[in-house]
Design an enzyme around this catalytic site. Structure first.
Site, PDB file in Angstrom:
ATOM      1  N   HIS A   1     -59.414  15.946  43.960  1.00 22.16           N
ATOM      2  CA  HIS A   1     -59.035  14.678  44.569  1.00 22.16           C
ATOM      3  C   HIS A   1     -58.952  14.864  46.069  1.00 22.16           C
ATOM      4  CE1 HIS A   1     -56.805  10.988  45.388  1.00 22.16           C
ATOM      5  NE2 HIS A   1     -57.267  10.573  44.232  1.00 22.16           N
TER       6      HIS A   1
ATOM      7  N   ASP B   1     -58.494  10.396  35.966  1.00 20.46           N
ATOM      8  CA  ASP B   1     -59.595  10.056  35.071  1.00 20.46           C
ATOM      9  C   ASP B   1     -59.842  11.101  33.998  1.00 20.46           C
ATOM     10  OD1 ASP B   1     -60.319   7.592  36.122  1.00 20.46           O
ATOM     11  OD2 ASP B   1     -61.336   8.549  37.803  1.00 20.46           O
TER      12      ASP B   1
HETATM   13  N1  CMC Z   1     -65.907  20.458  40.504  1.00 19.96           N
HETATM   14  C1  CMC Z   1     -66.321  21.504  41.232  1.00 19.96           C
HETATM   15  N2  CMC Z   1     -66.093  21.671  42.538  1.00 19.96           N
HETATM   16  C2  CMC Z   1     -65.406  20.694  43.162  1.00 19.96           C
HETATM   17  C3  CMC Z   1     -64.934  19.563  42.482  1.00 19.96           C
HETATM   18  C4  CMC Z   1     -65.189  19.459  41.103  1.00 19.96           C
HETATM   19  N3  CMC Z   1     -64.778  18.405  40.405  1.00 19.96           N
HETATM   20  N4  CMC Z   1     -64.290  18.757  43.347  1.00 19.96           N
HETATM   21  C5  CMC Z   1     -64.357  19.362  44.531  1.00 19.96           C
HETATM   22  N5  CMC Z   1     -65.023  20.539  44.422  1.00 19.96           N
HETATM   23  C6  CMC Z   1     -65.251  21.513  45.496  1.00 19.96           C
HETATM   24  C7  CMC Z   1     -66.374  21.059  46.417  1.00 19.96           C
HETATM   25  O1  CMC Z   1     -67.625  21.558  46.007  1.00 19.96           O
HETATM   26  C8  CMC Z   1     -65.925  21.603  47.749  1.00 19.96           C
HETATM   27  O2  CMC Z   1     -66.240  22.958  47.788  1.00 19.96           O
HETATM   28  P1  CMC Z   1     -66.628  23.663  49.206  1.00 19.96           P
HETATM   29  O3  CMC Z   1     -65.400  23.575  50.044  1.00 19.96           O
HETATM   30  O4  CMC Z   1     -66.988  25.061  48.815  1.00 19.96           O
HETATM   31  O5  CMC Z   1     -67.780  22.882  49.767  1.00 19.96           O
HETATM   32  C9  CMC Z   1     -64.403  21.528  47.690  1.00 19.96           C
HETATM   33  O6  CMC Z   1     -64.078  21.554  46.294  1.00 19.96           O
HETATM   34  C10 CMC Z   1     -63.838  20.253  48.299  1.00 19.96           C
HETATM   35  O7  CMC Z   1     -64.512  19.140  47.714  1.00 19.96           O
HETATM   36  P2  CMC Z   1     -64.944  17.846  48.503  1.00 19.96           P
HETATM   37  O8  CMC Z   1     -66.068  17.186  47.787  1.00 19.96           O
HETATM   38  O9  CMC Z   1     -65.137  18.176  49.955  1.00 19.96           O
HETATM   39  O10 CMC Z   1     -63.617  17.000  48.369  1.00 19.96           O
HETATM   40  P3  CMC Z   1     -63.495  15.473  48.587  1.00 19.96           P
HETATM   41  O11 CMC Z   1     -62.108  15.235  48.942  1.00 19.96           O
HETATM   42  O12 CMC Z   1     -64.540  14.982  49.524  1.00 19.96           O
HETATM   43  O13 CMC Z   1     -63.854  14.875  47.144  1.00 19.96           O
HETATM   44  C11 CMC Z   1     -63.655  14.136  44.897  1.00 19.96           C
HETATM   45  C12 CMC Z   1     -62.913  14.472  46.211  1.00 19.96           C
HETATM   46  C13 CMC Z   1     -62.684  13.443  43.954  1.00 19.96           C
HETATM   47  C14 CMC Z   1     -64.796  13.161  45.207  1.00 19.96           C
HETATM   48  C15 CMC Z   1     -64.201  15.426  44.264  1.00 19.96           C
HETATM   49  O14 CMC Z   1     -63.125  16.299  43.951  1.00 19.96           O
HETATM   50  C16 CMC Z   1     -65.046  15.165  43.027  1.00 19.96           C
HETATM   51  O15 CMC Z   1     -66.264  14.891  43.139  1.00 19.96           O
HETATM   52  N6  CMC Z   1     -64.437  15.227  41.798  1.00 19.96           N
HETATM   53  C17 CMC Z   1     -65.129  14.875  40.590  1.00 19.96           C
HETATM   54  C18 CMC Z   1     -65.217  13.359  40.438  1.00 19.96           C
HETATM   55  C19 CMC Z   1     -63.868  12.759  40.053  1.00 19.96           C
HETATM   56  O16 CMC Z   1     -63.188  13.226  39.157  1.00 19.96           O
HETATM   57  N7  CMC Z   1     -63.532  11.636  40.709  1.00 19.96           N
HETATM   58  C20 CMC Z   1     -62.304  10.873  40.420  1.00 19.96           C
HETATM   59  C21 CMC Z   1     -61.318  10.953  41.541  1.00 19.96           C
HETATM   60  S1  CMC Z   1     -59.699  10.326  41.096  1.00 19.96           S
HETATM   61  C22 CMC Z   1     -59.905   8.658  40.700  1.00 19.96           C
HETATM   62  C23 CMC Z   1     -60.502   7.824  41.736  1.00 19.96           C
HETATM   63  O17 CMC Z   1     -60.512   8.088  42.944  1.00 19.96           O
HETATM   64  O18 CMC Z   1     -61.001   6.748  41.363  1.00 19.96           O
END
Ligand code: CMC
Length: 432
Positions: free
Chosen positions: A308, A366
């Site tokens: 998140h 989720d």
């Molecule tokens: N699986 C594997 N690696 C992950 C994941 C994951 N689910 N989430 C983040 N990472 C890694 C990502 O690759 C990055 O690694 P690095 O620093 O080496 O590049 C690091 O963790 C930080 O991730 P980010 O994408 O920069 O973080 P963000 O804050 O931009 O993204 C997120 C947040 C929710 C989009 C992301 O964690 C994600 O794609 N999660 C899976 C989708 C998900 O479950 N979404 C629902 C969110 S909660 C409900 C809502 O908002 O509606």
């Protein structure tokens, strides 16, 4: 709100700029950079808005480090235990918990705005039977501005209130109509003697040819899920509603923009993606392989329902949902217990893995919600629609807050331009 200053010094000219610091009731202080461009000629750069506050808000607060979520100051755990979705709607919209009389009047108003214009209902026939319900819901909500002209004068507080009640009352009806259309079943009209969630369950599952008994566990579980999803401060879809609404567009269009933003798998679409992922994993022996895929930088696969932007700790909503998930499966949809066992095992293994520990990746809201929806008989394609029903009140509350704020301006971000420098147009016969 107290204010202090930070001093910024331009390294080249030595010019100084005092940046006002605002200290909020809860959470980190913010620096007002409004004068930065005018005084020093530079912008700030923050793709994804990871460190940028875009508005002043009094609705919801998240402490991502501690895993805390509060609506209008009330912890989500207390609201989940003692409140109802309708009461939470009142709280989000009005800022205070209602008295019994206020709650009764609000509930009555929502119950009596549930029908949708018959012409709007006929819009569904224009969609192919296999249209995704989110596509239908987005289109129909955007069309509401063509019907409800008495609620689009955004400078009139009375119009804004009618819009708010209509939107919250009609979104379940629109969602259920989308579902019925996809099944080819007749639409089931709302029944105003039923509670918000009981009415939704009835519209989704009843058919005119036989009587339908609403399961109390379904109503209870949906009410809880809706409380937990009702608002989440400046998330992607809410910020979209604010940005679209900041141009002064009608509120139905702003909400439709929010629904579109919610659909993506990084946001509300994750609940659908989690179930697809669990089904793809299939059984516990495959978990290791999928965790390895999620860690592999060359593989786009991510563990859906994990991570998140704000929570760097357990999402408090996931803890509450997991408990409800067990309760639901004890009563209905036992065949989904296998999915829950797989999810629990995946969670445990991921939480022990160095990659997930180091990046603070925990299950989010989720991760377990889809299993509950599945157990209640709601198809995967409707999961994000269920999220949209619940989040509508949050979008409406934020839109109202923005419109009523005299400091609101049209949202217009700046950019770091890295395209070609200035150059002259070349006639077509002079190009290589
Ligand atoms: N699986 C594997 N690696 C992950 C994941 C994951 N689910 N989430 C983040 N990472 C890694 C990502 O690759 C990055 O690694 P690095 O620093 O080496 O590049 C690091 O963790 C930080 O991730 P980010 O994408 O920069 O973080 P963000 O804050 O931009 O993204 C997120 C947040 C929710 C989009 C992301 O964690 C994600 O794609 N999660 C899976 C989708 C998900 O479950 N979404 C629902 C969110 S909660 C409900 C809502 O908002 O509606």
């Amino acid at each position: 709100m107290t204010d202090k200053h930070y001093t910024l010094i331009d390294p080249e000219s030595g010019a100084e700029l005092q940046l006002k610091r605002y200290d909020p009731t809860l959470g980190p202080s913010v620096l007002d950079i409004g004068a930065l461009y005018g005084k020093l000629g530079v912008f700030t750069h923050d793709p994804g808005f990871g460190a940028t506050s875009c508005c002043e808000s009094n609705i919801t607060f998240i402490d991502g480090e501690k895993g805390v979520l509060v609506y209008r100051g009330y912890p989500i755990e207390q609201l989940a235990e003692h409140s109802s979705f309708i009461e939470v709607c009142y709280l989000l919209l009005h800022g205070e918990l209602p008295t019994p009389a206020q709650l009764a009047a609000f509930d009555e108003s929502i119950r009596t705005h549930t029908m949708i214009n018959e012409t709007l209902l006929r819009f569904f026939n224009g969609f192919h039977h296999d249209a995704h319900p989110m596509a239908m819901v987005t289109g129909v909500v955007a069309s509401m501005s063509a019907f409800y002209h008495d609620s689009t004068n955004i400078s009139d507080p009375a119009d804004r209130e009618v819009f708010a009640h209509r939107m919250i009352a009609k979104i379940p009806t629109i969602a259920a109509a989308a579902y019925k259309h996809s099944l080819g079943q007749p639409f089931v009209y709302p029944k105003n003697d039923l509670s918000y969630c009981a009415n939704l369950v009835n519209m989704l599952f009843a058919v005119p040819s036989e009587s339908y008994e609403i399961k109390p566990i379904a109503v209870e579980a949906l009410d809880l899920l809706f409380i937990l999803h009702a608002d989440h401060e400046q998330n992607c879809s809410t910020s979209t509603v604010r940005l679209a609404g900041s141009s002064g567009t009608n509120p139905y269009s702003a909400i439709a923009a929010g629904i579109s933003a919610l659909w993506g798998p990084a946001h509300g679409g994750a609940n659908e993606a989690v179930i697809n992922m669990l089904e793809e994993i299939g059984d516990a022996s495959q978990i290791g392989k999928y965790i390895a895929k999620a860690k592999d930088k060359n593989d786009p696969f991510r563990l859906m329902g994990f991570g998140h932007r704000v929570y760097k700790n357990y999402d408090p909503r996931a803890t509450i949902i997991r408990k409800m998930c067990h309760r639901v499966l004890e009563t209905v949809g036992q065949e989904n217990a296998v999915l829950l066992e797989l999810a629990v095992e995946l969670e445990q293994l991921a939480l022990k893995d160095e990659y997930f520990i180091e990046k603070n990746l925990y299950p989010n809201v989720d991760f377990y919600s889809g299993i509950i929806y599945r157990a209640l008989g709601i198809p995967t394609s409707m999961f994000t629609v269920m999220f949209a029903i619940a989040r509508t009140v949050g979008w409406v509350a934020h839109w109202q807050e923005m419109v009523a704020d005299p400091k609101s301006r049209i949202g217009r971000p700046r950019q770091l331009y890295n395209g070609p420098g200035l150059r002259d147009y070349a006639p077509i016969n002079k190009r290589d």
